[in-house]
Design a protein around this motif. Structure first.
Motif, PDB file in Angstrom:
ATOM      1  N   ARG A  89       1.226  -0.681  -0.138  1.00 12.73           N
ATOM      2  CA  ARG A  89       0.153   0.175   0.100  1.00 12.73           C
ATOM      3  C   ARG A  89       1.016   1.587   0.041  1.00 12.73           C
ATOM      4  O   ARG A  89       0.328   2.365   0.425  1.00 12.73           O
ATOM      5  N   SER A  90       2.455   1.429  -0.070  1.00 11.51           N
ATOM      6  CA  SER A  90       3.396   2.064  -1.230  1.00 11.51           C
ATOM      7  C   SER A  90       4.028   2.430  -2.012  1.00 11.51           C
ATOM      8  O   SER A  90       4.772   2.830  -1.714  1.00 11.51           O
ATOM      9  N   ARG A  91       3.362   1.476  -2.883  1.00 10.73           N
ATOM     10  CA  ARG A  91       3.347   1.742  -3.903  1.00 10.73           C
ATOM     11  C   ARG A  91       3.878   3.016  -4.458  1.00 10.73           C
ATOM     12  O   ARG A  91       4.034   2.990  -6.113  1.00 10.73           O
ATOM     13  N   ASP A  92       2.459   3.833  -3.977  1.00 12.06           N
ATOM     14  CA  ASP A  92       2.469   4.879  -4.878  1.00 12.06           C
ATOM     15  C   ASP A  92       3.611   6.060  -4.782  1.00 12.06           C
ATOM     16  O   ASP A  92       3.298   7.382  -4.833  1.00 12.06           O
ATOM     17  N   LEU A  93       4.393   5.725  -3.396  1.00 14.47           N
ATOM     18  CA  LEU A  93       5.096   7.086  -2.989  1.00 14.47           C
ATOM     19  C   LEU A  93       6.659   6.630  -3.803  1.00 14.47           C
ATOM     20  O   LEU A  93       6.621   6.112  -5.249  1.00 14.47           O
ATOM     21  N   PRO A  94       6.791   8.099  -4.233  1.00 13.25           N
ATOM     22  CA  PRO A  94       7.850   7.936  -5.807  1.00 13.25           C
ATOM     23  C   PRO A  94       9.019   7.566  -5.708  1.00 13.25           C
ATOM     24  O   PRO A  94       9.687   7.622  -4.339  1.00 13.25           O
ATOM     25  N   ALA A  95       9.552   7.509  -6.968  1.00 15.34           N
ATOM     26  CA  ALA A  95      11.434   7.031  -6.606  1.00 15.34           C
ATOM     27  C   ALA A  95      11.494   8.661  -6.323  1.00 15.34           C
ATOM     28  O   ALA A  95      11.406   9.775  -6.215  1.00 15.34           O
ATOM     29  N   PRO A  96      12.922   8.813  -6.086  1.00 14.48           N
ATOM     30  CA  PRO A  96      13.898   7.855  -6.129  1.00 14.48           C
ATOM     31  C   PRO A  96      13.718   6.751  -4.695  1.00 14.48           C
ATOM     32  O   PRO A  96      13.387   6.453  -3.483  1.00 14.48           O
ATOM     33  N   TYR A  97      14.103   5.423  -4.895  1.00 10.03           N
ATOM     34  CA  TYR A  97      14.292   4.171  -3.817  1.00 10.03           C
ATOM     35  C   TYR A  97      15.354   3.996  -2.859  1.00 10.03           C
ATOM     36  O   TYR A  97      15.818   4.851  -2.913  1.00 10.03           O
ATOM     37  N   GLY A  98      16.083   2.837  -2.968  1.00  9.76           N
ATOM     38  CA  GLY A  98      17.443   2.667  -2.907  1.00  9.76           C
ATOM     39  C   GLY A  98      17.166   2.417  -0.964  1.00  9.76           C
ATOM     40  O   GLY A  98      16.511   2.811  -0.440  1.00  9.76           O
ATOM     41  N   MET A  99      18.103   1.734  -0.682  1.00  9.47           N
ATOM     42  CA  MET A  99      18.676   1.858   0.879  1.00  9.47           C
ATOM     43  C   MET A  99      18.635   2.347   1.438  1.00  9.47           C
ATOM     44  O   MET A  99      17.299   3.094   2.647  1.00  9.47           O
ATOM     45  N   PRO A 100      19.117   4.148   1.199  1.00  8.64           N
ATOM     46  CA  PRO A 100      19.378   4.784   2.468  1.00  8.64           C
ATOM     47  C   PRO A 100      17.529   5.908   2.115  1.00  8.64           C
ATOM     48  O   PRO A 100      17.363   5.533   3.198  1.00  8.64           O
ATOM     49  N   ARG A 101      17.533   5.856   1.540  1.00 14.66           N
ATOM     50  CA  ARG A 101      16.034   6.540   1.112  1.00 14.66           C
ATOM     51  C   ARG A 101      14.881   5.410   1.785  1.00 14.66           C
ATOM     52  O   ARG A 101      13.888   5.659   2.508  1.00 14.66           O
ATOM     53  N   HIS A 102      15.158   3.807   2.065  1.00 13.43           N
ATOM     54  CA  HIS A 102      14.056   2.485   2.658  1.00 13.43           C
ATOM     55  C   HIS A 102      14.150   2.929   3.828  1.00 13.43           C
ATOM     56  O   HIS A 102      13.151   3.109   5.281  1.00 13.43           O
ATOM     57  N   ALA A 103      15.541   3.123   4.199  1.00 16.66           N
ATOM     58  CA  ALA A 103      16.143   3.198   5.872  1.00 16.66           C
ATOM     59  C   ALA A 103      15.613   4.592   6.686  1.00 16.66           C
ATOM     60  O   ALA A 103      14.688   4.201   8.092  1.00 16.66           O
ATOM     61  N   ASP A 104      15.494   6.095   6.101  1.00 15.55           N
ATOM     62  CA  ASP A 104      14.757   6.817   6.042  1.00 15.55           C
ATOM     63  C   ASP A 104      13.639   7.099   6.481  1.00 15.55           C
ATOM     64  O   ASP A 104      12.935   7.822   7.128  1.00 15.55           O
ATOM     65  N   ASP A 105      12.455   5.944   5.337  1.00 12.29           N
ATOM     66  CA  ASP A 105      11.258   6.047   5.435  1.00 12.29           C
ATOM     67  C   ASP A 105      10.588   5.395   6.861  1.00 12.29           C
ATOM     68  O   ASP A 105       9.345   5.335   7.923  1.00 12.29           O
ATOM     69  N   VAL A 106      11.547   4.345   6.976  1.00 10.73           N
ATOM     70  CA  VAL A 106      11.760   3.936   8.386  1.00 10.73           C
ATOM     71  C   VAL A 106      11.703   4.339  10.002  1.00 10.73           C
ATOM     72  O   VAL A 106      10.815   4.078  10.208  1.00 10.73           O
ATOM     73  N   ALA A 107      12.648   4.917   9.696  1.00  7.60           N
ATOM     74  CA  ALA A 107      13.058   5.852  10.715  1.00  7.60           C
ATOM     75  C   ALA A 107      11.800   7.319  11.284  1.00  7.60           C
ATOM     76  O   ALA A 107      11.925   7.203  12.236  1.00  7.60           O
ATOM     77  N   ALA A 108      11.235   7.355   9.631  1.00  8.59           N
ATOM     78  CA  ALA A 108      10.622   8.001  10.253  1.00  8.59           C
ATOM     79  C   ALA A 108       8.720   7.683  10.461  1.00  8.59           C
ATOM     80  O   ALA A 108       8.321   7.929  11.379  1.00  8.59           O
ATOM     81  N   ALA A 109       8.951   6.686  10.440  1.00  2.88           N
ATOM     82  CA  ALA A 109       7.770   5.918  10.980  1.00  2.88           C
ATOM     83  C   ALA A 109       8.173   5.149  12.678  1.00  2.88           C
ATOM     84  O   ALA A 109       7.236   5.517  13.302  1.00  2.88           O
ATOM     85  N   LEU A 110       9.143   4.751  12.657  1.00  3.89           N
ATOM     86  CA  LEU A 110       9.565   4.564  14.135  1.00  3.89           C
ATOM     87  C   LEU A 110       9.328   5.902  14.891  1.00  3.89           C
ATOM     88  O   LEU A 110       8.662   6.274  16.062  1.00  3.89           O
ATOM     89  N   ASP A 111       9.906   7.366  14.211  1.00  5.30           N
ATOM     90  CA  ASP A 111       9.838   8.606  15.310  1.00  5.30           C
ATOM     91  C   ASP A 111       8.113   9.123  15.457  1.00  5.30           C
ATOM     92  O   ASP A 111       7.985   9.456  16.567  1.00  5.30           O
ATOM     93  N   HIS A 112       7.303   8.724  13.940  1.00  3.19           N
ATOM     94  CA  HIS A 112       6.230   9.375  14.201  1.00  3.19           C
ATOM     95  C   HIS A 112       5.359   8.115  15.412  1.00  3.19           C
ATOM     96  O   HIS A 112       4.108   8.975  15.649  1.00  3.19           O
ATOM     97  N   LEU A 113       5.797   7.061  15.614  1.00  5.01           N
ATOM     98  CA  LEU A 113       4.997   6.283  16.595  1.00  5.01           C
ATOM     99  C   LEU A 113       5.350   6.336  17.868  1.00  5.01           C
ATOM    100  O   LEU A 113       4.773   5.994  18.661  1.00  5.01           O
ATOM    101  N   GLY A 114       6.982   6.631  18.223  1.00  4.34           N
ATOM    102  CA  GLY A 114       7.014   7.414  19.307  1.00  4.34           C
ATOM    103  C   GLY A 114       8.169   6.514  19.879  1.00  4.34           C
ATOM    104  O   GLY A 114       8.453   6.524  20.987  1.00  4.34           O
ATOM    105  N   VAL A 115       8.793   6.322  18.640  1.00  4.39           N
ATOM    106  CA  VAL A 115       9.859   4.329  18.964  1.00  4.39           C
ATOM    107  C   VAL A 115      10.662   4.845  19.574  1.00  4.39           C
ATOM    108  O   VAL A 115      11.732   5.205  18.421  1.00  4.39           O
TER     109      VAL A 115
END
Length: 315
Positions: free
Chosen positions: A87-113
């Motif tokens: 359900r994240s398929r419509d997020l735009p490029a670029p992709y790549g490991m750093p971009r994915h890592a930043d997205d995961v970090a954003a999720a953890l920060d958003h959830l207060g983890v």
């Protein structure tokens, strides 16, 4: 906090269970779709709750973690659909490991983890490595499941062709369309790595991985996302940098004895295991018995073998 209300197929909702909710996390370019399983003990809430972040593979989704979620009822689990997938398929490029890592970090920060045990499967293990390198405050330890270590060229395969040679067959379906959900289930029932092991978790994983309307259903992963990410599994600069810092982390590397088509040799044959354990002497190697690249996380037998190591880190 935004909780999404997208309707799930009945088969998927039943497997994800009552602990599950879906959250939309703002990231660059839109919203990252994140599945969250809260602990069964309603008193065990807040940032101090033991938390694992679960990062899926290159053509997968967060539903691949449903079996593990069932086995860890006392833990908060945060599992995103990576950019370009699910359900994240419509997020735009670029992709790549750093971009994915930043997205995961954003999720953890958003959830207060504040800190999580990072668990990655296949490409997700590479993302977990880079997450630890780029966002070290968020990672307590690393669990790399049949991934994370750069792929070594099989005999006769040039380095630039390794990823396509190894993963290409798994990606062929991304350019196909299917007339119905039943047809997609039948496609997977003929797959040697999942067909013989099909159960309600595998069915939910398959049913979630479709977008569009009949008779033009297609797998959710964007081919462009796979094409951009796949080379990094061989010699990506961010992965190489993260590996240099790996001795700083408690890290466990799980390897499956069979590959993406249930074949031998697996994704990491003996030569690869020897290469990386010699180069990274602090890396703990765990050989998982009688699984393939998929069933190491999708199957109960694989999950049972991961649990002792995960539970020790989640105390």
């Amino acid at each position: 906090m935004s909780t999404t209300t997208q309707q799930l197929p009945e088969s998927v909702a039943a497997v994800l269970g009552p602990r599950y909710r879906a959250v939309a996390v703002p990231v660059d370019g839109g919203d990252l779709h994140v599945g969250v399983w809260e602990p069964e003990d309603v008193g065990a809430t807040g940032a101090a709750t033991p938390t694992a972040v679960l990062i899926h593979g290159i053509t997968a989704s967060h539903v691949s973690w449903a079996a593990l979620a069932r086995a860890l009822p006392g833990v908060r689990l945060v599992a995103p659909d990576l950019r370009g997938r699910g359900r994240s398929r419509d997020l735009p490029a670029p992709y790549g490991m750093p971009r994915h890592a930043d997205d995961v970090a954003a999720a953890l920060d958003h959830l207060g983890v504040r800190e999580a045990v990072a668990v990655g499967h296949s490409m997700g293990a590479f993302v977990a490595l880079v997450l630890a390198d780029l966002h070290p405050r968020l990672v307590r330890s690393l669990h790399l499941v049949d991934g994370g270590m750069p792929l070594l060229p099989p005999p006769g395969v040039a380095p630039q062709d390794v990823a396509a040679a190894v993963l290409g067959p798994a990606a062929d379906r991304l350019r196909r369309t299917f007339p119905s959900r039943t047809a997609y289930r039948e496609f997977w029932s003929d797959h040697p790595a999942l067909g013989p092991y099909q159960d309600e978790v595998v069915t939910a994983y398959v049913d979630y991985d479709l977008v569009g309307e009949e008779p033009e259903l297609s797998p959710a992963t964007r081919p462009a996302a796979l094409e951009e990410d796949i080379r990094e599994l061989v010699d990506g600069a961010s992965v190489q940098t993260a590996l240099q810092g790996l001795p700083s982390w408690p890290a466990t590397w799980y390897v499956a004895p069979r590959g993406l088509m249930d074949e031998v040799p697996p994704l990491y044959p003996d030569a690869a295991r020897e290469r990386w354990t010699r180069a990274l002497p602090t890396l703990r190697l765990v050989t998982v018995d009688d699984v393939n690249h998929y069933t190491v996380v999708l199957g109960a037998h694989g999950v049972r073998q991961l649990l002792p190591y995960l539970e020790a880190d989640l105390r």
